[in-house]
Design an enzyme around this catalytic site. Structure first.
Site, PDB file in Angstrom:
ATOM      1  N   ARG A 156       0.846  -1.192   0.000  1.00  0.00           N
ATOM      2  CA  ARG A 156       0.000   0.000   0.000  1.00  0.00           C
ATOM      3  C   ARG A 156       0.879   1.238   0.000  1.00  0.00           C
ATOM      4  O   ARG A 156       1.907   1.267   0.670  1.00  0.00           O
ATOM      5  CB  ARG A 156      -0.854   0.055   1.280  1.00  0.00           C
ATOM      6  CG  ARG A 156      -1.946  -0.938   1.326  1.00  0.00           C
ATOM      7  CD  ARG A 156      -2.414  -1.033   2.771  1.00  0.00           C
ATOM      8  NE  ARG A 156      -3.182  -2.243   2.949  1.00  0.00           N
ATOM      9  CZ  ARG A 156      -4.513  -2.270   3.025  1.00  0.00           C
ATOM     10  NH1 ARG A 156      -5.184  -1.156   2.967  1.00  0.00           N
ATOM     11  NH2 ARG A 156      -5.141  -3.403   3.165  1.00  0.00           N
ATOM     12  N   ARG A 167       1.731   7.882  11.696  1.00  0.00           N
ATOM     13  CA  ARG A 167       0.419   7.407  12.138  1.00  0.00           C
ATOM     14  C   ARG A 167       0.470   6.896  13.575  1.00  0.00           C
ATOM     15  O   ARG A 167      -0.463   7.093  14.343  1.00  0.00           O
ATOM     16  CB  ARG A 167      -0.096   6.294  11.209  1.00  0.00           C
ATOM     17  CG  ARG A 167      -0.480   6.806   9.819  1.00  0.00           C
ATOM     18  CD  ARG A 167      -1.432   5.853   9.122  1.00  0.00           C
ATOM     19  NE  ARG A 167      -0.884   4.525   8.906  1.00  0.00           N
ATOM     20  CZ  ARG A 167      -0.148   4.167   7.861  1.00  0.00           C
ATOM     21  NH1 ARG A 167       0.151   5.037   6.931  1.00  0.00           N
ATOM     22  NH2 ARG A 167       0.303   2.934   7.740  1.00  0.00           N
TER      23      ARG A 167
END
Ligand SMILES: [Zn+2]
Length: 215
Positions: A156, A167
């Site tokens: 991804r 994140r």
């Protein structure tokens, strides 16, 4: 009626754990990420808004998340309850949410950052049929090829070490105040996210006082 919140870092398996609970207890699974993905795929006005935010390299704001969740809960299709994932995102939302919905439990899936890195950085995706793989737990039969359609697997775009660190930082920063608030209300159930899926599911059920998971 059961009203649960599930919290856990990306890669902790909270999506799968939520679905296992949902299927068995007839809960509605409200996943903020899934709702946004649906809107992006179906090219709605909200989807266009989300796409613009992500194209600018930003995260979807807390207020937008809140309005989406409110609208979803207003559907009132959750006769047996719900399990919500991706909300609340800050202390104010947690406060409002607890007052409005009388939450039964917050399931907190714990996974050390090193394990998150190991899981996430080994993820692969089939861009053709959407099947997910993991080079540790779910290897494809032929290296680098999708078992279903044979297409070449890809990483991804946002599964780079740098993006993951950002994140993780964001998750810990946002989650801490929300968890603290829930802890004061004594509704948090900490569950170790490292064991195999079914063991984690049973640990969740045990702490919630539910019968064990059977396939
Ligand atoms: Zn495929």
């Amino acid at each position: 009626m059961r009203k649960y919140v599930i919290m856990g870092v990306q890669g902790s398996g909270k999506g799968t754990q939520s679905q296992m609970l949902r299927d068995d207890l007839d809960l509605v699974h409200i996943s903020v990420g899934d709702i946004f993905r649906w809107h992006v795929r179906n090219r709605t006005k909200l989807g266009a808004q989300v796409r613009r935010i992500m194209a600018a390299g930003e995260l979807v704001g807390d207020d937008l998340v809140e309005s989406v969740v409110r609208r979803r809960l207003d559907d009132h299709d959750w006769n047996f309850g719900f399990i919500i994932d991706g909300f609340p995102r800050n202390g104010r939302q947690a406060e409002f949410f607890m007052e409005s919905y009388d939450i039964d439990a917050v399931i907190h899936l714990e996974l050390p950052d090193d394990e998150v890195r190991r899981r996430v950085l080994n993820r692969r995706l089939c861009p053709n049929c959407g099947m997910d793989y993991n080079l540790i737990a779910d290897r494809p039969e032929v290296e680098g090829r999708c078992d279903i359609c044979g297409h070449e697997l890809v990483t991804r775009a946002d599964d780079t070490p740098e993006a993951l660190e950002a994140r993780l930082r964001d998750y810990h920063e946002k989650t801490r105040p929300v968890l603290e608030l829930f802890r004061r209300k004594e509704v948090v159930h900490d569950v170790d996210g490292r064991p195999p899926l079914e063991d984690v599911q049973n640990a969740i059920r045990k702490t919630l006082g539910l019968p064990a998971y059977t396939r």
